[in-house]
Design a protein around this motif. Structure first.
Motif, PDB file in Angstrom:
ATOM      1  N   SER A  87       0.818  -1.224   0.000  1.00 58.31           N
ATOM      2  CA  SER A  87       0.000   0.000   0.000  1.00 58.31           C
ATOM      3  C   SER A  87       0.846   1.266   0.000  1.00 58.31           C
ATOM      4  O   SER A  87       0.293   2.361   0.022  1.00 58.31           O
ATOM      5  N   SER A  88       2.181   1.105  -0.032  1.00 58.17           N
ATOM      6  CA  SER A  88       3.054   2.282  -0.072  1.00 58.17           C
ATOM      7  C   SER A  88       3.708   2.448  -1.441  1.00 58.17           C
ATOM      8  O   SER A  88       4.604   3.278  -1.608  1.00 58.17           O
ATOM      9  N   GLY A  89       3.291   1.609  -2.413  1.00 55.47           N
ATOM     10  CA  GLY A  89       3.879   1.706  -3.750  1.00 55.47           C
ATOM     11  C   GLY A  89       5.176   0.928  -3.889  1.00 55.47           C
ATOM     12  O   GLY A  89       5.924   1.119  -4.851  1.00 55.47           O
ATOM     13  N   TYR A  90       5.469   0.058  -2.928  1.00 50.65           N
ATOM     14  CA  TYR A  90       6.695  -0.748  -3.002  1.00 50.65           C
ATOM     15  C   TYR A  90       6.339  -2.236  -2.918  1.00 50.65           C
ATOM     16  O   TYR A  90       6.938  -2.990  -2.154  1.00 50.65           O
ATOM     17  N   SER A  91       5.367  -2.617  -3.707  1.00 52.00           N
ATOM     18  CA  SER A  91       4.824  -3.973  -3.575  1.00 52.00           C
ATOM     19  C   SER A  91       5.853  -5.058  -3.891  1.00 52.00           C
ATOM     20  O   SER A  91       6.593  -4.976  -4.856  1.00 52.00           O
ATOM     21  N   ILE A  92       5.872  -6.074  -3.051  1.00 50.84           N
ATOM     22  CA  ILE A  92       6.639  -7.299  -3.350  1.00 50.84           C
ATOM     23  C   ILE A  92       5.622  -8.381  -3.713  1.00 50.84           C
ATOM     24  O   ILE A  92       5.742  -9.032  -4.735  1.00 50.84           O
ATOM     25  N   VAL A  93       4.626  -8.541  -2.862  1.00 47.17           N
ATOM     26  CA  VAL A  93       3.561  -9.527  -3.106  1.00 47.17           C
ATOM     27  C   VAL A  93       2.238  -8.760  -3.143  1.00 47.17           C
ATOM     28  O   VAL A  93       1.956  -7.953  -2.247  1.00 47.17           O
ATOM     29  N   SER A  94       1.434  -9.016  -4.174  1.00 50.26           N
ATOM     30  CA  SER A  94       0.148  -8.322  -4.278  1.00 50.26           C
ATOM     31  C   SER A  94      -0.853  -8.930  -3.296  1.00 50.26           C
ATOM     32  O   SER A  94      -0.688 -10.077  -2.847  1.00 50.26           O
TER      33      SER A  94
END
Ligand code: F6R
Length: 329
Positions: free
Chosen positions: A150-157
């Protein structure tokens, strides 16, 4: 709550973390993530590192140390994880890192770290108390994945995380009974255990080792292909003893990993060392990581039961923590 019930609560932990997935987001322009923590909290960093290699996202550096790497600065997204909030190395890391970064994320249930987070206005991700750190793996991991996503640094959706929840729920009973067979195998030989597997599952092997250490109270050696073939393999030319038992962990969908482990198993078998193989299930890397984590966790608890040992208490760690502040000064 006894340890087995804490592990049985993993499904609920993931559900709770998914409910809070987007509740916290962080702002800032970061180039990499630094995860600091020890033991059952630090392993969350290892998992995030591998997840980012497989799924993408910022690179993740793991620090299991009080020592702050010289490169840490405003471009580092620092996340400190300590279930208790009172682990000396992690507190010391946070104090030092705080001199170099304006903000960081603290993941904890309480303790000194929660106080520091409130005092310094750091982002505080609160974990429910009443568990042992290792049993809180899903909650800590999925909360951090949610904050990053949710901060724009997604690793896993969120979708991949939700799918892993459905998968683990459907596999739970099968995992519990497989764990009994794994424990029977280890207890039958009563030898030094080699937990072996292949990339990118290194963190699962580390987690498994830690689980057998802390829950079953046995030492464990870990080996991971392909690095295994570049050093350890030579040690089997003239070992002092062959008094080992191997537990191998493979992803059956990874044909290279599977062949490497098969080769490694044949080296052990030639020496008369027994091998028991675990096959990871699931359709994603996250599914398989969580499947393996729960299976090794239950296996280590089951082995403790067989040995008439309480899997919950970790007396030696508590003893170490008492003297740690004197050692570190
Ligand atoms: C795991 C465990 C230890 C701790 C480690 C750090 O259940 O008890 O590995 O995780 O000693 O403590 P925390 O996690 O409180 O920072």
């Amino acid at each position: 709550m006894d340890l087995e019930n804490q592990y049985r609560g993993w499904i609920k932990q993931i559900k709770d973390a998914l409910d809070e997935w987007s509740s916290i987001s962080i702002s800032g322009d970061y180039e990499y993530v630094v995860i600091a923590g020890m033991g059952g909290s630090g392993i969350v960093g290892d998992y995030l590192d591998r997840l980012s290699r497989v799924y993408g996202g910022l690179p993740v550096v793991v620090v299991k140390d009080n020592y702050v790497p010289a490169y840490i600065g405003e471009k580092s997204l620092v996340i400190a994880v300590s279930y208790s909030g009172n682990t000396h190395e992690t507190i010391s890391f946070v104090r030092e890192a705080g001199k170099r970064v304006r903000n960081m994320v603290i993941v904890t249930s309480d303790g000194v770290l929660a106080d520091i987070a409130r005092e310094k206005n750091y982002v505080l991700v609160t974990i429910p108390s009443g568990f042992v750190p290792r049993a809180s793996l899903p909650y800590m991991l999925y909360r951090i994945l949610g904050v990053l996503d949710s901060s724009g640094y997604s690793i896993v959706s969120r979708g991949v995380a939700e799918e892993s929840l459905r998968f683990l729920e459907s596999e739970h009973n099968g995992i519990r009974s497989n764990a009994r067979r794994v424990a029977e195998y280890i207890d039958k030989y009563k030898r030094l255990l080699i937990l072996a597997g292949h990339s990118p599952y290194e963190p699962l092997l580390v987690r498994g080792k830690n689980e057998f250490n802390e829950n079953s109270k046995i030492p464990v050696k870990i080996e991971c292909a392909p690095e295994w073939m570049h050093n350890d393999i030579v040690g089997w030319e003239k070992p002092y003893s062959t008094d080992y038992a191997v537990l191998s962990v493979v992803d059956p969908d990874d044909s290279i990993g599977l062949k490497l482990v098969e080769y490694m198993e044949s080296v052990y078998r030639e020496l008369g060392i027994p091998v028991y193989r675990i096959e990871l299930k699931g359709s994603s890397f996250l599914d398989k990581l969580m499947y393996g984590s729960l299976l090794l966790g239950y296996s280590s608890i089951e082995l403790a039961y067989k040995r008439r040992i309480n899997p919950l208490v970790t007396t030696s760690i508590a003893k170490y923590k008492e003297i740690a502040s004197r050692i570190y000064g």
